[in-house]
Write an enzyme that holds these catalytic residues in place. Structure first.
Site, short mmCIF file in Angstrom:
data_model
loop_
_atom_site.label_atom_id
_atom_site.label_comp_id
_atom_site.label_asym_id
_atom_site.label_seq_id
_atom_site.Cartn_x
_atom_site.Cartn_y
_atom_site.Cartn_z
CG ASN A 1 6.92 -2.58 -4.13
OD1 ASN A 1 6.65 -3.52 -4.43
ND2 ASN A 1 6.21 -1.70 -3.26
CG HIS B 1 3.57 -0.52 0.05
ND1 HIS B 1 2.45 0.15 -0.57
CD2 HIS B 1 4.72 -0.09 -0.64
CE1 HIS B 1 2.99 0.88 -1.47
NE2 HIS B 1 4.46 0.84 -1.50
CD GLU C 1 7.28 3.40 0.58
OE1 GLU C 1 7.95 3.49 -0.39
OE2 GLU C 1 6.39 2.73 0.43
P1 PGA Z 1 7.16 4.89 -6.40
O1 PGA Z 1 6.77 3.87 -5.20
O2 PGA Z 1 8.62 5.00 -6.52
O3 PGA Z 1 6.58 4.44 -7.54
O4 PGA Z 1 6.52 6.40 -5.88
C1 PGA Z 1 7.27 3.69 -3.87
C2 PGA Z 1 6.81 2.54 -3.18
O5 PGA Z 1 5.28 2.54 -3.23
O6 PGA Z 1 7.34 1.60 -2.64
#
Ligand code: PGA
Length: 254
Positions: A11, A97, A171
Site C-alpha cells: 500500500n 483502511h 490491521e
Molecule cells: P505500515 O502500514 O506497514 O507502514 O505499518 C501498513 C498499512 O497501513 O497498510
C-alpha cells in the site's frame, strides 16, 4: 485443508512519483520472476495507476486502488469509481483502511456499500479492520473486530454468502506506521477470531477459503514468523513496500 495462496500487498499511500514507481516496479518484477507460490500486489495513488499498469507490463503484479466510491458515476467531486479503477488496470481495491476510517470518517456502512459495489463491478475488495490502542488496552479487541466485520460485510452476511474472492486485512491501528508490530501470537489470536466469525456466518468452506492478511509495521525481519501462523495468509505492507530493498525480502519470505 484448503490451500490459501499467500498475498503480499504493498500500500503506497500518498507516496512515490512516476519515476520512483517505475524503478520500484522494475526491481520487484525482475526479482519475483515466475514466482508461483505468492501473489504480489501494489496499490499506488490514483494518478499513477494507469502509468504503473504499463510499467508492470508482463510482470506478475496485481494492481489495486487504495479506495473507491460506491456509485458507478455521477456528481461526486474528487471521487473515483470502480469502473475507473478497472479501466486503469486494477483488479483489486483496498477498502476501509484505518486511515480512511479515522481521517476521512468512513463508516462500516459505507465500507459495506463499497465492498458490494466492488464485487458487482468485478474488483476484488481487500476489506480492512482493526482496533485502536485504546480499544486494545480496554480489552475490547475482539468486540471491535466483530463489530467492524458485522458492519463492513453486512449485506454479504444478510445473504449468507461471502464472495469467494474477497480478502480481509487485520490491521491493528496501533501497529500501523509505528514500528510496533503485533506479535505473531497476538495477530494469530485475532485472525482466528475473524475466521471463526466467517465460519459462523458463511460456513466452514467459505471461512477456510478466505484469505486474511496482516498489516501493521510488517518488515523483512518479522514476515516469516507472521506467515508461519495458521490463519495469516499474507501481508498488507505500507512503509516497507516503498523500496525494492525492503519489499522484495518480504515477498520472498519463504
Ligand atoms: P505500515 O502500514 O506497514 O507502514 O505499518 C501498513 C498499512 O497501513 O497498510
Amino acid at each position: 485443508m484448503v490451500k490459501r495462496t499467500p498475498l503480499i500487498a504493498g500500500n503506497w499511500k500518498m507516496n512515490l512519483n512516476l519515476a520512483e514507481s517505475d524503478s520500484l516496479i522494475a526491481s520487484v518484477g525482475e526479482a519475483i520472476g515466475g514466482l508461483e507460490q505468492v501473489e504480489v500486489l501494489v496499490a499506488p495513488p490514483f494518478t499513477s495507476l494507469a502509468h504503473v499498469k504499463k510499467s508492470i507490463g508482463r510482470f506478475k503484479i496485481f494492481l489495486a486502488g487504495q479506495n473507491m466510491h460506491e456509485e458507478l458515476s455521477g456528481a461526486f467531486t474528487g471521487e473515483i469509481s470502480a469502473a475507473m479503477l478497472l479501466e486503469a488496470g486494477c483488479t483489486h481495491v483496498i477498502l476501509g483502511h484505518s486511515e480512511r476510517r479515522s481521517l476521512f470518517q468512513e463508516t462500516d456502512q459505507r465500507i459495506n456499500n463499497k465492498a458490494v459495489a466492488a464485487i458487482k463491478a468485478g474488483l476484488v475488495p481487500i476489506v480492512c479492520i482493526g482496533e485502536t490502542l485504546e480499544e486494545r488496552e480496554a480489552g475490547r479487541t475482539f468486540e471491535i473486530v466483530r463489530t467492524q466485520l458485522n458492519g463492513s460485510l453486512r449485506d454479504f452476511k444478510a445473504q449468507k454468502q461471502l464472495p469467494k474472492v474477497l480478502v480481509l486485512a487485520y490491521e491493528p491501528v496501533w501497529a500501523i506506521g509505528t514500528g510496533k508490530t503485533a506479535s505473531p501470537e497476538q495477530a494469530q489470536e485475532v485472525h482466528l477470531i475473524i475466521r471463526a466469525w466467517l465460519k459462523e456466518h458463511f460456513g466452514g468452506p467459505s471461512a477456510e477459503a478466505t484469505r486474511i492478511l496482516y498489516g501493521g509495521s510488517v518488515k523483512s525481519d518479522n514476515i516469516k514468523e507472521l506467515m508461519a501462523q495458521a490463519d495469516i495468509d499474507g501481508a498488507l505492507v505500507g512503509g516497507a513496500s516503498l523500496k525494492a530493498g525492503t519489499f522484495i525480502p518480504i515477498i520472498k519470505y519463504q
